[in-house]
Design a protein around this motif. Structure first.
Motif, mmCIF file in Angstrom:
data_model
loop_
_atom_site.group_PDB
_atom_site.id
_atom_site.type_symbol
_atom_site.label_atom_id
_atom_site.label_comp_id
_atom_site.label_asym_id
_atom_site.label_seq_id
_atom_site.Cartn_x
_atom_site.Cartn_y
_atom_site.Cartn_z
ATOM 1 N N LYS A 66 -2.819 8.852 -9.604
ATOM 2 C CA LYS A 66 -1.586 8.369 -7.757
ATOM 3 C C LYS A 66 -1.299 8.253 -7.802
ATOM 4 N N GLN A 67 -0.623 7.084 -8.438
ATOM 5 C CA GLN A 67 0.638 6.557 -8.499
ATOM 6 C C GLN A 67 1.951 7.242 -8.868
ATOM 7 N N LEU A 111 -2.417 11.747 -0.816
ATOM 8 C CA LEU A 111 -2.663 10.391 -0.690
ATOM 9 C C LEU A 111 -3.878 9.679 -0.203
ATOM 10 N N VAL A 157 -6.163 7.196 -0.245
ATOM 11 C CA VAL A 157 -5.953 5.927 -0.471
ATOM 12 C C VAL A 157 -5.036 4.885 -0.138
ATOM 13 N N THR A 207 -3.497 -0.806 -7.504
ATOM 14 C CA THR A 207 -4.951 -0.483 -8.174
ATOM 15 C C THR A 207 -5.682 0.706 -8.203
ATOM 16 N N LEU A 208 -4.519 1.700 -8.182
ATOM 17 C CA LEU A 208 -4.881 2.917 -7.693
ATOM 18 C C LEU A 208 -4.622 3.205 -9.384
ATOM 19 N N GLU A 252 -5.737 14.366 -14.343
ATOM 20 C CA GLU A 252 -5.326 14.118 -13.443
ATOM 21 C C GLU A 252 -3.533 15.014 -13.384
ATOM 22 N N THR A 256 0.900 -0.905 -0.196
ATOM 23 C CA THR A 256 0.095 -0.474 -0.340
ATOM 24 C C THR A 256 1.243 1.162 -0.634
ATOM 25 N N PRO A 257 0.014 2.453 -0.427
ATOM 26 C CA PRO A 257 1.229 3.999 -0.202
ATOM 27 C C PRO A 257 1.503 3.804 0.988
ATOM 28 N N THR A 301 -1.319 -0.893 -4.599
ATOM 29 C CA THR A 301 -0.674 0.447 -5.187
ATOM 30 C C THR A 301 -1.283 0.235 -6.644
ATOM 31 N N ARG A 332 -5.131 1.571 0.104
ATOM 32 C CA ARG A 332 -4.540 0.627 -1.161
ATOM 33 C C ARG A 332 -4.416 -0.430 -1.710
#
Lengths: 250, 327
Positions: free
Chosen positions: A152-153, A137, A140, A147-148, A182, A95-96, A145, A143
């Motif tokens: 966001k990634q 972030l 998220v 699936t972001l 984005e 995850t982040p 990573t 979550r």
């Protein structure tokens, strides 16, 4: 005063190919500088030489007055030379939260701690939260990573580097491949980097370069062609020739 | 405290929390001590294989180092414990410590061989180390007993009180307690910053190093740790069977532990444990029904598991459990 980052006569040869050719380069403290150049100009090799992934054939890399030419990549990171990657290099099923915590732990020298759980030190979770907030972030954090959304990634890519507390931050095409919707978030995040962090932006996107950089270095065929302020670079006939394919006479 | 701090701190705390199924698992494992005599010898084998698979999981599932020669450390622990018992003292706990030390030392010495190179290189190097050790053990019969095995071990009572009985209850209690203690340590380690850095290295060592992780040092540390665990498993086998044969170093043992771990799923601590249970039960059931064909059924089972499981190497039982839970 020492520059944040300097190279002296840096060169890298792969057999007969000269990928980096005698580059003497200077990044001032607090700089907002861009490194541009056509495909194959040797930008990636140059970054790999700076970060220690490659060892130069000749020349030196100096970080804040200290010669780091022979240091391993992670030792350079600990001294504050941190990079992001053009193609996301993240930990897909972590995850982040974990990614940022990893960087914070390593910076604080806790990475070898096997007795306490991650986050047992309050300062770590507090700092993870600050970094996550700065890069948008927080929502998220838990979550996976991979699936972001891509934007966001890309933000996490920068956030993880930022969590290493860089003195010099090398941003390798930070907005590459990000959908228009984005893109703004990433540009804002870059614009909001603290003034005392020296930033070198390696970029193809001229809009981003000219909106961000106060100084531009142009790399062609492994060597520095010209350096200067954005207006001067935009007006430079050699740069125009390289980018537009015009012939230079004489 | 802001809401954000709560999120990060809570999220990190949640990673390490004990879950109900874990507690149930361990209660059942210890409750099995109360079973009437008959199954404890098998359970002892399960516990030892589980510890061995846990050891492999530390390097394969967490740090991403694939090995086809993990028996090298198992064998080192087994012979060290066996010789220590014969030559120094019959006390099992002292022998266990010696087995762990032997595994760790060998792990440290050979860890530098697996730092570089691809998975294929690592497979070959680990396989080669185990083959070399097997031949060394074979060539030193004055120490190891060679092909006859190390005989004449008389293991003393556990803690000076509990004799190892024919039914294997003491043996199972000893192996299970060792497994539990080492599991707790492993659990602590994988939830720590050190463990997190291993997980990052397995997924992307380039990026891990770009975030300041000293990759090689971490790999040396975990390889040594895993070898120590394997040494413990080897010592347990030597002590609870009072015998060490060349089998402890055989390729088959390295392959079996890899199979067990993959059946259970690499990359979570219960993978090796679950895999060891399934592997041993299958082996026991199939071997008693069709001794000459048990490997056939085992192979078939593996093929089916690989086809049904979604994530091949890291899925295993965990993947299956997750699929069942979703239904």
């Amino acid at each position: 005063m020492n520059a944040a980052l300097e190279t002296h006569g840096l060169a890298k040869r792969f057999g007969g190919i000269v990928a980096t050719n005698d580059v003497t380069f200077r990044l001032e403290r607090g700089a907002r500088q861009a490194l541009i150049g056509p495909n194959g100009a040797g930008k990636t090799t140059f970054v790999n030489l700076l970060t220690g992934v490659l060892t130069p054939s000749t020349g030196r890399v100096v970080l804040a007055g200290e010669d780091i030419t022979r240091l391993r990549p992670e030792a350079r990171v600990r001294r504050g030379l941190v990079r992001t990657f053009q193609i996301n290099q993240l930990f897909g099923d972590l995850t982040p939260l974990e990614t940022i915590a990893l960087a914070v732990d390593e910076r604080l020298g806790l990475g070898r701690d096997w007795r306490r759980r991650v986050g047992a030190v309050d300062a770590v979770s507090a700092e993870v939260e600050q970094v996550a907030e700065r890069f948008g972030l927080l929502d998220v954090l838990d979550r996976r990573t991979d699936t972001l959304p891509y934007g966001k990634q890309r933000l996490l890519e920068i956030a993880a580097a930022f969590a290493c507390a860089p003195q010099v931050l090398l941003l390798d095409e930070p907005a590459a491949g990000v959908p228009e919707a984005e893109r703004r978030d990433i540009l804002d995040a870059i614009a909001a980097l603290p003034a005392d962090v020296s930033v070198l932006l390696i970029e193809h996107d001229m809009d981003l370069v000219f909106s961000f950089a106060r100084r531009i270095s142009v790399l062609v065929d492994g060597g520095l062609l010209v350096e200067g302020e954005p207006e001067a670079i935009a007006a430079d006939s050699r740069v125009r020739a390289v980018y537009l394919g015009e012939r230079i006479d004489g | 405290m802001t809401r954000g701090q709560t999120i990060a701190a809570q999220g990190l705390a949640r990673r390490a929390r004990w879950r109900a199924p874990e507690i149930v698992f361990w209660v059942l494992a210890f409750a099995a001590l109360l079973l009437p005599p008959g199954k404890h010898l098998l359970l002892n084998e399960v516990a030892i294989l589980a510890l061995f698979a846990l050891s492999l999981d530390l390097i394969l599932g967490y740090a991403g180092i694939i090995s086809l020669g993990h028996a090298a450390f198992f064998g080192a622990g087994a012979y060290a414990a066996g010789l220590f018992c014969k030559l120094v003292t019959p006390d099992p706990l002292a022998g266990l410590v010696v087995g762990i030390a032997a595994g760790a030392l060998l792990g440290l010495l050979t860890s530098f061989l697996v730092l570089r190179g691809s998975d294929l290189t690592r497979l070959m190097v680990t396989l080669g180390v185990a083959l070399v050790l097997h031949e060394v053990a074979n060539a030193l019969p004055q120490w190891t007993g060679g092909a006859d095995g190390l005989q004449g071990m008389v293991v003393g009572p556990l803690l000076g009180r509990f004799d190892f009985d024919l039914y294997g209850r003491t043996a199972y209690a000893y192996s299970l307690a060792t497994l539990f203690v080492l599991f707790l340590l492993a659990r602590c380690i994988v939830n720590s910053p050190f463990g997190l850095s291993l997980m990052a290295i397995r997924r992307n060592s380039l990026r891990a190093s770009a975030l300041g992780v000293p990759v090689n040092r971490r790999l040396v540390a975990v390889y040594t740790l895993a070898a120590a665990y394997a040494g413990a498993a080897g010592a347990l086998l030597a002590q609870t069977t009072a015998y060490v044969s060349l089998e402890v170093l055989e390729f088959q043992r390295s392959a079996d532990v890899l199979l067990a771990l993959i059946i259970g799923g690499a990359g979570w601590l219960y993978g090796g444990l679950a895999g060891a249970i399934v592997f041993k039960i299958l082996q026991d059931t199939l071997a008693s029904n069709a001794p000459q064909f048990w490997m056939f059924w085992m192979g078939l089972f593996l093929v089916v598991l690989a086809l049904v499981g979604r994530e091949r190497l890291s899925g295993g039982m965990r993947g299956l459990l997750a699929r069942v839970a979703r239904r």
